[in-house]
Design an enzyme around this catalytic site. Structure first.
Site, mmCIF file in Angstrom:
data_model
loop_
_atom_site.group_PDB
_atom_site.id
_atom_site.type_symbol
_atom_site.label_atom_id
_atom_site.label_comp_id
_atom_site.label_asym_id
_atom_site.label_seq_id
_atom_site.Cartn_x
_atom_site.Cartn_y
_atom_site.Cartn_z
ATOM 1 N N ARG A 35 0.817 -1.218 0.000
ATOM 2 C CA ARG A 35 0.000 0.000 0.000
ATOM 3 C C ARG A 35 0.854 1.273 0.000
ATOM 4 O O ARG A 35 0.441 2.293 -0.548
ATOM 5 C CB ARG A 35 -0.936 0.002 1.204
ATOM 6 N N LYS A 198 -20.092 -18.492 -1.756
ATOM 7 C CA LYS A 198 -21.554 -18.381 -1.667
ATOM 8 C C LYS A 198 -22.193 -17.523 -2.752
ATOM 9 O O LYS A 198 -21.648 -16.486 -3.118
ATOM 10 C CB LYS A 198 -21.923 -17.766 -0.316
ATOM 11 N N GLY A 354 -11.055 -9.278 -2.743
ATOM 12 C CA GLY A 354 -10.855 -10.357 -1.783
ATOM 13 C C GLY A 354 -9.959 -11.505 -2.212
ATOM 14 O O GLY A 354 -8.809 -11.313 -2.574
ATOM 15 N N GLY A 377 -13.427 -4.140 -0.231
ATOM 16 C CA GLY A 377 -14.822 -3.714 -0.094
ATOM 17 C C GLY A 377 -15.209 -2.678 -1.129
ATOM 18 O O GLY A 377 -16.302 -2.724 -1.702
HETATM 19 P P1 AMP Z 1 -15.513 -15.581 -1.150
HETATM 20 O O1 AMP Z 1 -14.972 -14.929 0.083
HETATM 21 O O2 AMP Z 1 -16.997 -15.672 -1.217
HETATM 22 O O3 AMP Z 1 -14.903 -15.020 -2.429
HETATM 23 O O4 AMP Z 1 -15.079 -17.087 -1.065
HETATM 24 C C1 AMP Z 1 -13.742 -17.483 -1.080
HETATM 25 C C2 AMP Z 1 -13.658 -18.837 -0.464
HETATM 26 O O5 AMP Z 1 -14.424 -19.735 -1.208
HETATM 27 C C3 AMP Z 1 -12.260 -19.379 -0.429
HETATM 28 O O6 AMP Z 1 -11.829 -19.400 0.894
HETATM 29 C C4 AMP Z 1 -12.412 -20.791 -1.003
HETATM 30 O O7 AMP Z 1 -11.754 -21.748 -0.231
HETATM 31 C C5 AMP Z 1 -13.903 -21.017 -0.940
HETATM 32 N N1 AMP Z 1 -14.351 -22.002 -1.917
HETATM 33 C C6 AMP Z 1 -14.113 -22.027 -3.227
HETATM 34 N N2 AMP Z 1 -14.624 -23.136 -3.777
HETATM 35 C C7 AMP Z 1 -15.194 -23.857 -2.797
HETATM 36 C C8 AMP Z 1 -15.874 -25.111 -2.736
HETATM 37 N N3 AMP Z 1 -16.056 -25.846 -3.819
HETATM 38 N N4 AMP Z 1 -16.305 -25.547 -1.541
HETATM 39 C C9 AMP Z 1 -16.111 -24.790 -0.452
HETATM 40 N N5 AMP Z 1 -15.489 -23.598 -0.431
HETATM 41 C C10 AMP Z 1 -15.036 -23.138 -1.597
#
Ligand code: AMP
Length: 396
Positions: A35, A198, A354, A377
């Site tokens: 940064r 998710k 992220g 964010g």
């Molecule tokens: P996000 O913060 O929503 O971008 O999610 C990132 C996280 O999603 C990472 O820590 C990954 O380990 C998790 N992730 C990716 N693919 C899968 C999966 N098939 N099952 C469970 N977690 C997952």
């Protein structure tokens, strides 16, 4: 868009909002200078013009209280080293001490103010506090994308005291340009690759980009809500049952917008959420009970590759597998490689928000994509189509 290049800072004092919320260890040593380096070009431009720079930032969450452990004085030496100038320090960001330090500042010199968030007024966006800050500079420069989604005193409110003399620093300008390319001005075909765990955390982004992209690649944990909603067998894979209708309506909307959606067709399934688990390749809609999909399979990656290599503008947000575990990182690494290849062929690629940023850094793709966003964010809110107050305040 007014940027720092529209100003000559000779004999001017630039009040620059930077994001020096850097990680430090227990000895207050800076462990990642990204940064600070990111803000360097803006600071150097001011100095080379013959001006002086007053840097203001927050660090941590002191919640309006003075907290020694979050003092910016700890990072002074590191900032001096990176910028190449011995940076001075004012132990308060407003009031007599700051004003005197500013008055003593000569062209070519840099002053860093103490943590803005030692004053509760900062996060409240207090106007009087912002006015006090505004007294410290002739020109206000915002170069902190990471806080551009906050209407805080130093990121947004202060701008109104510089009706003519306000602009974006180089870092913030590049962030804005990169997002604009993906969202509106990019060459077609435009492809968004959305992964992560998710659907619920990505839904606003998906809805916002459906009328902006030609292709939507969906990967990672999100996949299984879509597959189950379509009647597939997902075994023990991660799934948001209450988001199945939403998943179907996204697919329906994509169709009406003429967006090609690419979901995984095969996956690496494991019999446990564990790096050492037994694994096998399964069709995405035929995962046996007791098994869960944790990474993209080979056919899926072939499909993704073709789409990515035929794209001219690429956005990547979210890993396509559990990349933190070596056994399930291959898909995410492959996607990084495809984007790198496409970028080398002339595509514009933006990685932001992220975990995909962490993956790109971890696997060494940082230099091979066009732009890696620094603001988690703020990036997500931009992709969701929100107007960031810090950006609007400069444009007004
Ligand atoms: P996000 O913060 O929503 O971008 O999610 C990132 C996280 O999603 C990472 O820590 C990954 O380990 C998790 N992730 C990716 N693919 C899968 C999966 N098939 N099952 C469970 N977690 C997952």
């Amino acid at each position: 868009m007014k940027t720092i290049d529209d100003f000559n800072f000779e004999n001017k004092k630039a009040l620059i909002r930077v994001d020096f919320n850097v990680p430090v260890n227990e000895n207050f040593e800076v462990t990642d200078t990204t940064r600070i380096e990111a803000a360097k070009p803006t600071i150097i431009k001011v100095l080379e013009d013959g001006g002086s720079a007053i840097l203001m930032s927050h660090m941590g969450r002191p919640k309006g209280q003075v907290n020694e452990s979050m003092s910016l004085k700890h990072i002074l030496d590191k900032v001096s080293e990176v910028i190449g100038v011995q940076v001075k320090f004012a132990a308060n960001c407003v009031g007599e001490e700051a004003e005197q330090a500013v008055a003593d500042l000569k062209p070519g010199e840099v002053l860093m103010l103490e943590n803005l968030r030692f004053h509760a007024e900062e996060e409240k966006g207090d106007e009087q506090f912002a006015e006090q800050l505004s007294k410290l500079g002739d020109v206000y420069v915002n170069d902190a994308f990471g806080t551009a989604h906050r209407a805080h005193a130093s990121t947004t409110i202060v701008a109104k005291f510089f009706p003519e003399n306000k602009c974006f620093g180089y870092l913030l300008a590049r962030e804005i340009e990169s997002i604009d390319k993906v969202m509106s001005s990019g060459e077609k075909p435009v492809t968004a690759i959305l992964g992560g765990s998710k659907v619920s955390s990505k839904i606003t982004i998906i809805e916002n980009i459906l009328d902006k992209v030609d292709n939507l690649i969906i990967g990672g944990g999100m996949t299984y809500t879509f597959i189950k909603a379509q009647g597939g067998k997902i075994g023990d894979s991660i799934c948001e049952d209450d988001k199945q209708d939403l998943a179907l309506s996204i697919l329906e909307k994509a169709k009406t917008h003429g967006v090609n959606v690419y979901l995984p067709v095969d996956v690496i399934a494991a019999d446990d959420f564990n790096n050492k688990a037994n694994t096998k390749i399964c069709a995405v809609d035929e995962i046996p009970d007791g098994w869960q999909g944790l990474d993209a399979g080979p056919k899926t990656l072939d499909n993704f590759r073709e789409v990515i290599l035929n794209s001219k503008t690429i956005l990547w947000n979210g890993p396509v597998g559990v990349f933190e575990m070596e056994s399930f990182a291959k898909g995410t690494i492959a996607v990084g490689e495809f984007i790198a290849e496409s970028t080398a062929n002339g595509a514009f690629s933006l990685v932001g928000g992220g975990d995909s940023v962490a993956a790109v850094k971890q696997f060494g793709f940082e230099e091979k994509v066009s732009y890696v966003s620094t603001g988690g964010g703020a990036m997500l809110e931009s992709l969701e189509g929100k107007t960031l107050p810090g950006i609007a305040a400069i444009r007004q």
